[in-house]
Design a protein around this motif. Sequence first.
Motif, PDB file in Angstrom:
ATOM      1  N   ALA A  44       0.874  -1.187   0.000  1.00  0.00           N
ATOM      2  CA  ALA A  44       0.000   0.000   0.000  1.00  0.00           C
ATOM      3  C   ALA A  44       0.901   1.223   0.000  1.00  0.00           C
ATOM      4  CB  ALA A  44      -0.910  -0.025   1.227  1.00  0.00           C
ATOM      5  N   ASP A  45       1.990   1.139  -0.793  1.00  0.00           N
ATOM      6  CA  ASP A  45       3.030   2.173  -0.697  1.00  0.00           C
ATOM      7  C   ASP A  45       2.943   3.223  -1.798  1.00  0.00           C
ATOM      8  OD1 ASP A  45       3.758   0.061  -2.335  1.00  0.00           O
ATOM      9  OD2 ASP A  45       5.890   0.184  -1.897  1.00  0.00           O
ATOM     10  N   MET A 101      -0.430  20.529  -0.512  1.00  0.00           N
ATOM     11  CA  MET A 101       0.076  19.178  -0.763  1.00  0.00           C
ATOM     12  C   MET A 101       0.281  18.995  -2.262  1.00  0.00           C
ATOM     13  SD  MET A 101      -3.283  16.753  -0.297  1.00  0.00           S
ATOM     14  CE  MET A 101      -2.780  15.379  -1.306  1.00  0.00           C
ATOM     15  N   ALA A 113      -8.612   3.063  -3.080  1.00  0.00           N
ATOM     16  CA  ALA A 113      -7.533   2.627  -2.184  1.00  0.00           C
ATOM     17  C   ALA A 113      -8.148   1.935  -0.966  1.00  0.00           C
ATOM     18  CB  ALA A 113      -6.683   3.824  -1.758  1.00  0.00           C
ATOM     19  N   ALA A 116      -9.451  10.586  -8.926  1.00  0.00           N
ATOM     20  CA  ALA A 116      -9.858  10.191  -7.572  1.00  0.00           C
ATOM     21  C   ALA A 116      -9.358   8.779  -7.273  1.00  0.00           C
ATOM     22  CB  ALA A 116     -11.375  10.247  -7.448  1.00  0.00           C
ATOM     23  N   GLY A 117      -8.668   8.639  -6.148  1.00  0.00           N
ATOM     24  CA  GLY A 117      -8.113   7.322  -5.837  1.00  0.00           C
ATOM     25  C   GLY A 117      -8.367   6.875  -4.411  1.00  0.00           C
ATOM     26  N   ILE A 118      -8.975   7.762  -3.601  1.00  0.00           N
ATOM     27  CA  ILE A 118      -9.104   7.427  -2.173  1.00  0.00           C
ATOM     28  C   ILE A 118     -10.078   6.265  -1.977  1.00  0.00           C
ATOM     29  CG2 ILE A 118      -9.860   8.281   0.080  1.00  0.00           C
ATOM     30  CD1 ILE A 118      -8.885  11.078  -0.810  1.00  0.00           C
ATOM     31  N   GLY A 154      -4.545   0.282  -3.942  1.00  0.00           N
ATOM     32  CA  GLY A 154      -4.545   1.738  -4.137  1.00  0.00           C
ATOM     33  C   GLY A 154      -3.638   2.193  -5.266  1.00  0.00           C
ATOM     34  N   ASP A 155      -2.942   3.299  -5.033  1.00  0.00           N
ATOM     35  CA  ASP A 155      -2.080   3.861  -6.078  1.00  0.00           C
ATOM     36  C   ASP A 155      -0.973   2.892  -6.486  1.00  0.00           C
ATOM     37  OD1 ASP A 155      -3.586   6.144  -5.894  1.00  0.00           O
ATOM     38  OD2 ASP A 155      -1.898   7.506  -5.520  1.00  0.00           O
TER      39      ASP A 155
END
Length: 260
Positions: free
Chosen positions: A18-19, A119, A158, A153-155, A141-142
């Motif tokens: 999940a890095d 950010m 993830a 959108a990736g939240i 996720g990413d």
Amino acid sequence: MKEDGRESEYQTKIVIAADGIESMVGRWAGVDNALKLDEVDSAYQYLLKADPLDQECIEFHLGTKIAPGGYAWVFPKGDGLANVGLAITPAIGNNIKAKELLDFFVMKRFKNFSVIEWMTGGVPAFSRRSQLVKGNILLTGDAARLVDSLSGAGIANALLSGKIAGQVASEYLANGGNSPDYLKKYEEEFLKIKGRELRFYSFCRKIYLKMKDEDFEEVIQFLKEYLKDEDSTRLTPIQTLKAILRSNPKLLLLLRHLVW
Ligand SMILES: Cc1cc2nc3c(=O)[nH]c(=O)nc-3n(C[C@H](O)[C@H](O)[C@H](O)COP(=O)(O)OP(=O)(O)OC[C@H]3O[C@@H](n4cnc5c(N)ncnc54)[C@H](O)[C@@H]3O)c2cc1C
């Protein structure tokens, strides 16, 4: 692993990676997670105290000069605050930086503002090559590029991918953890829920990257009409995108030079 400056070694039956976008775990596992130039966006976002701001309205600003290959957004958060950001696709951005464009946008959009925090980062796009499982490594996720390629959108994905990866991993271990093929269930389950959507957004992104300002104008005009008689809260983004493509079939022609 490095913990408090000390290196330790662990043996494990599963690794959940999940890095994020730069996932080293994926690379160490031999996953081809290299992103092509047009598969990554560069994004910059401020948390602003800003005025004027309509707390009831989220804003998307499109155009090749505003944000080539991307868009600018204003997401109000209450108390005069908003997340205000901008993403571009550097591959078509003539070396311009997301921060420069965002600063320009903010100056034009707000009379008064103060920056509370900022950010920045890369946003990967989902592609047919995105891989979620390799042996006993599960990418989420990413790290697995599970991002809506159109909005960035990736939240949500993830979170969902992490949840399914965790569930499948615990089932695998409960069953003895001896047959890594079982872990493919994670990829199957996730793509069963999200695969079509991610592939569709990826297809739309290819069109989006080729759109000119006149095309954006036509789409906005269409949406004004389309949303006039519709309860927009009942429309999904996919329904809306399909309606746009049906009403503007020439957008599909923008893809005619692409090899599939
Ligand atoms: C400016 C910007 C705005 C965005 N806005 C939105 C939005 O409004 N809505 C939305 O849905 N998405 C948004 N996104 C995308 C979203 O942030 C990502 O898709 C999402 O955070 C992916 O979650 P993740 O857990 O996979 O990765 P990340 O959030 O990147 O988390 C990965 C974590 O792993 C850590 N890590 C990496 N390597 C190691 C290591 N070797 N050891 C220990 N830790 C490590 C990192 O430090 C990081 O904390 C935005 C992205 C950017 C850049």
